[in-house]
Design an enzyme around this catalytic site. Structure first.
Site, PDB file in Angstrom:
ATOM      1  N   GLU A   1      31.223 -10.668  49.666  1.00 28.71           N
ATOM      2  CA  GLU A   1      30.803 -11.811  48.789  1.00 28.71           C
ATOM      3  C   GLU A   1      30.768 -10.974  47.319  1.00 28.71           C
ATOM      4  O   GLU A   1      31.186 -11.737  46.296  1.00 28.71           O
ATOM      5  CB  GLU A   1      29.599 -12.657  49.111  1.00 28.71           C
ATOM      6  CG  GLU A   1      29.993 -13.287  50.258  1.00 28.71           C
ATOM      7  CD  GLU A   1      31.149 -14.242  50.411  1.00 28.71           C
ATOM      8  OE1 GLU A   1      31.579 -14.738  49.163  1.00 28.71           O
ATOM      9  OE2 GLU A   1      31.581 -14.643  51.078  1.00 28.71           O
TER      10      GLU A   1
ATOM     11  N   TYR B   1      25.270 -18.842  44.995  1.00 27.86           N
ATOM     12  CA  TYR B   1      26.682 -18.960  45.678  1.00 27.86           C
ATOM     13  C   TYR B   1      26.596 -17.859  46.734  1.00 27.86           C
ATOM     14  O   TYR B   1      26.797 -18.356  48.114  1.00 27.86           O
ATOM     15  CB  TYR B   1      27.728 -18.874  44.670  1.00 27.86           C
ATOM     16  CG  TYR B   1      29.039 -18.432  45.752  1.00 27.86           C
ATOM     17  CD1 TYR B   1      29.457 -19.207  46.506  1.00 27.86           C
ATOM     18  CD2 TYR B   1      29.307 -16.994  45.908  1.00 27.86           C
ATOM     19  CE1 TYR B   1      30.528 -19.011  47.385  1.00 27.86           C
ATOM     20  CE2 TYR B   1      30.268 -16.470  46.829  1.00 27.86           C
ATOM     21  CZ  TYR B   1      30.693 -17.654  47.368  1.00 27.86           C
ATOM     22  OH  TYR B   1      31.771 -17.085  48.297  1.00 27.86           O
TER      23      TYR B   1
ATOM     24  N   ASP C   1      31.398 -22.689  45.088  1.00 33.00           N
ATOM     25  CA  ASP C   1      31.993 -21.683  44.353  1.00 33.00           C
ATOM     26  C   ASP C   1      33.119 -22.258  43.407  1.00 33.00           C
ATOM     27  O   ASP C   1      33.075 -23.508  43.598  1.00 33.00           O
ATOM     28  CB  ASP C   1      32.387 -20.499  45.254  1.00 33.00           C
ATOM     29  CG  ASP C   1      33.956 -21.017  45.753  1.00 33.00           C
ATOM     30  OD1 ASP C   1      34.020 -22.211  46.348  1.00 33.00           O
ATOM     31  OD2 ASP C   1      34.961 -20.239  46.012  1.00 33.00           O
TER      32      ASP C   1
ATOM     33  N   CYS D   1      44.897 -25.692  46.559  1.00 33.07           N
ATOM     34  CA  CYS D   1      44.305 -26.607  45.449  1.00 33.07           C
ATOM     35  C   CYS D   1      44.106 -25.720  44.366  1.00 33.07           C
ATOM     36  O   CYS D   1      42.778 -25.645  44.013  1.00 33.07           O
ATOM     37  CB  CYS D   1      43.165 -27.555  46.044  1.00 33.07           C
ATOM     38  SG  CYS D   1      42.559 -28.745  44.802  1.00 33.07           S
TER      39      CYS D   1
END
Length: 290
Positions: free
Chosen positions: A36, A119, A137, A192
């Site tokens: 991350e 996040y 995010d 997307c």
DNA sequence: AATCCGTGGAC
DNA sequence: TGTCCAAGGAT
């Protein structure tokens, strides 16, 4: 009859999720945390080899906690934002000192780790511990802006309404919510997308407010474009590259050669020193800190 | 709240 | 070259 949003995305994810190593069955919370931090503002393809190197070299927080800074900085390579490497090392030391060598599993304790914001804390809870968390995010924000609100892109910063909508959408069950977080993020990363979204391959195109409205362009407030050429950030990068690639301490004269503006060069070097990314030695040379 | 913090690929 | 974008966080 339209398929409900969440099940449609979960089904899509089951068939299209990328086989990423930090999602594998043998994943560890530590590996997830490392991924991350590395993935922030950094493409997956560039993270993959560095992540593999890190978790092999430092399989647990205690291993990284004991590593010298110069080795950590060099192992970061050119991922960018090298302070993140130091944040991870400091987080590893906190895991050892305060959490028995483990990555903590509460939002509050995760947020207390250096370099872990909202996040990352939420992502570790969901992806490492399978817990319900609102993971917001850039991908998730873009998907929800489009599907729910008919806008091409989210605003410059997370709003309370945005967070509430994301919270309301997430399943209550821990495991389902964790899957949903991964799924909607993946949809944003693969279908997307910010540019050229593949609405023809989207499992929720039939109920996407943005597509139904004819995919109108974004007209809201824009985050100011980040310049890079000629900034201190560029100079820091050039200076650090010199230190990173040199086996020995670097004479000041060699650093002088990387940027013509002496004042800006000095400012950038001071910044690196202040951040713990450079060490001025008594003989006037510079090196990575140990 | 606005700015700073790296790097590289796509267009 | 210039702009935008890529699983943000700290100050």
């Amino acid at each position: 009859m339209l398929a409900p949003l969440v099940p449609a995305v979960l089904d899509w994810y089951a068939r299209h999720a990328r086989d990423l190593p930090w999602r594998a069955a043998d994943r560890t919370p530590w590996g997830v945390l490392v991924s991350e931090v590395m993935l922030a503002q950094t493409p997956v393809a560039r993270v993959l080899p560095v992540w593999r190197d890190w978790v092999t070299r430092w399989p647990r927080p205690a291993a990284l906690a004991a590593a010298p800074a110069d080795e950590v900085i060099r192992a970061w390579g050119r991922l960018g934002y090298p302070r993140r490497a130091l944040w991870l090392a400091a987080a590893a030391r906190a895991c050892v000192a305060e959490h028995g060598g483990q990555v903590p599993d509460t939002y509050q304790a995760l947020r207390a780790l250096p370099g872990v914001g909202d996040y990352t804390a939420s992502a570790v809870l969901a992806f490492a511990y399978g817990r319900r968390a609102v993971v917001l995010d850039t991908n998730v924000r873009r998907v929800l802006a489009r599907v729910l609100h008919g806008r091409a892109a989210p605003g410059p910063s997370v709003t309370v309404g945005e967070r509430a909508a994301a919270d309301a959408l997430a399943p209550q069950d821990d495991a389902a919510a964790a899957q949903w977080a991964a799924a909607v993020m993946e949809l944003g990363a693969l279908v997307c997308t910010a540019r050229n979204p593949a609405c023809g391959s989207c499992p929720v195109a039939s109920r996407c407010e943005w597509r139904l409205a004819g995919r109108p362009a974004y007209d809201g407030p824009r985050r100011r474009p980040q310049r890079f050429a000629g900034t201190d950030r560029q100079v820091r990068g050039l200076l650090l590259a010199e230190l990173r690639t040199s086996e020995h301490p670097v004479p000041a004269a060699r650093l002088d050669a990387v940027w013509p503006d002496a004042a800006q060069r000095a400012r950038a070097l001071d910044g690196l020193v202040a951040d713990g990314l450079a060490d001025p030695l008594p003989d006037g040379t510079y090196a990575l800190p140990r």
